[in-house]
Scaffold this motif. Structure first.
Motif, mmCIF file in Angstrom:
data_model
loop_
_atom_site.group_PDB
_atom_site.id
_atom_site.type_symbol
_atom_site.label_atom_id
_atom_site.label_comp_id
_atom_site.label_asym_id
_atom_site.label_seq_id
_atom_site.Cartn_x
_atom_site.Cartn_y
_atom_site.Cartn_z
ATOM 1 N N PHE A 25 1.937 9.368 -5.442
ATOM 2 C CA PHE A 25 2.402 10.689 -5.001
ATOM 3 C C PHE A 25 3.437 11.244 -5.975
ATOM 4 C CE2 PHE A 25 5.344 13.364 -2.567
ATOM 5 C CZ PHE A 25 4.463 14.333 -2.093
ATOM 6 N N ASP A 26 4.373 10.357 -6.413
ATOM 7 C CA ASP A 26 5.397 10.791 -7.364
ATOM 8 C C ASP A 26 4.767 11.251 -8.680
ATOM 9 O OD1 ASP A 26 7.351 10.234 -5.493
ATOM 10 O OD2 ASP A 26 7.881 8.278 -6.367
ATOM 11 N N ALA B 149 -0.148 6.231 4.579
ATOM 12 C CA ALA B 149 0.367 4.933 4.129
ATOM 13 C C ALA B 149 1.681 4.605 4.824
ATOM 14 C CB ALA B 149 0.531 4.929 2.624
ATOM 15 N N GLU B 150 2.449 5.646 5.068
ATOM 16 C CA GLU B 150 3.737 5.457 5.717
ATOM 17 C C GLU B 150 3.538 5.038 7.160
ATOM 18 O OE1 GLU B 150 8.000 7.825 5.918
ATOM 19 O OE2 GLU B 150 6.198 8.875 5.356
ATOM 20 N N ALA C 132 0.063 14.448 -0.064
ATOM 21 C CA ALA C 132 1.078 14.187 0.964
ATOM 22 C C ALA C 132 0.440 13.543 2.187
ATOM 23 C CB ALA C 132 1.775 15.480 1.347
ATOM 24 N N GLN C 133 -0.785 13.921 2.455
ATOM 25 C CA GLN C 133 -1.504 13.343 3.593
ATOM 26 C C GLN C 133 -1.749 11.844 3.357
ATOM 27 O OE1 GLN C 133 -5.305 15.170 4.412
ATOM 28 N NE2 GLN C 133 -5.529 14.068 6.341
ATOM 29 N N ALA D 226 0.847 -1.207 0.000
ATOM 30 C CA ALA D 226 0.000 0.000 0.000
ATOM 31 C C ALA D 226 0.879 1.252 0.000
ATOM 32 C CB ALA D 226 -0.931 -0.013 1.203
ATOM 33 N N TYR D 227 1.945 1.219 0.781
ATOM 34 C CA TYR D 227 2.847 2.368 0.809
ATOM 35 C C TYR D 227 3.511 2.554 -0.552
ATOM 36 C CZ TYR D 227 6.903 5.259 1.636
ATOM 37 O OH TYR D 227 7.844 6.249 1.541
ATOM 38 N N ASP D 228 4.020 1.453 -1.160
ATOM 39 C CA ASP D 228 4.668 1.567 -2.480
ATOM 40 C C ASP D 228 3.699 2.133 -3.511
ATOM 41 O OD1 ASP D 228 6.991 0.519 -1.418
ATOM 42 O OD2 ASP D 228 6.672 -1.516 -2.211
#
Length: 130
Positions: free
Chosen positions: A116-117, A129-130, A123-124, A108-110
């Protein structure tokens, strides 16, 4: 523990022998050997198959100790081992679940990082996810 004293028995025999005769027919010193005997475990004596003055061989069993308490302690230890084993299996299962959850969170983070990239996620969302 038993104290085996040969001096007392021998002294009583000599005194009894001296009463029958006017004069003693022997003179000398008597030495006694005392031996301390101990049990391998503690408890209430159930049987004792030895008398004071008996000659014993090294390692000879001369009695027994009531084992009810030892049996109960053994059963308790077995039950504790089973409980620990069961908890160990539960912990392994929880670790497996956490490993799967960690893999899902990593994917999910990846995914959110790529979005995002590409400016398709905020950013939120990346922070969450982070």
């Amino acid at each position: 523990m038993f104290r085996i004293s040969f001096a007392l028995a021998l002294a009583l025999t000599l005194i009894a022998g001296c009463r029958e005769k006017e004069e003693p027919d022997a003179c000398g010193m008597v030495e006694a050997a005392e031996v301390m005997v101990g049990a391998e475990s503690g408890g209430r004596i159930e049987s004792l198959r030895v008398a004071e003055g008996d000659r014993l061989q090294a390692g000879q069993e001369v009695g027994s100790i009531e084992t009810t308490q030892l049996g109960l302690e053994r059963e308790q230890i077995v039950a504790q081992q089973a409980a620990v084993s069961s908890r160990s299996n539960e912990v392994r299962e929880q670790i497996d679940v956490l490993e799967v959850q960690r893999e899902i969170a990593r994917r999910a983070y990846d995914r959110t990082r790529r979005l995002f990239d590409q400016r398709a996620a905020t950013a939120q969302q990346l922070d969450a996810a982070e």
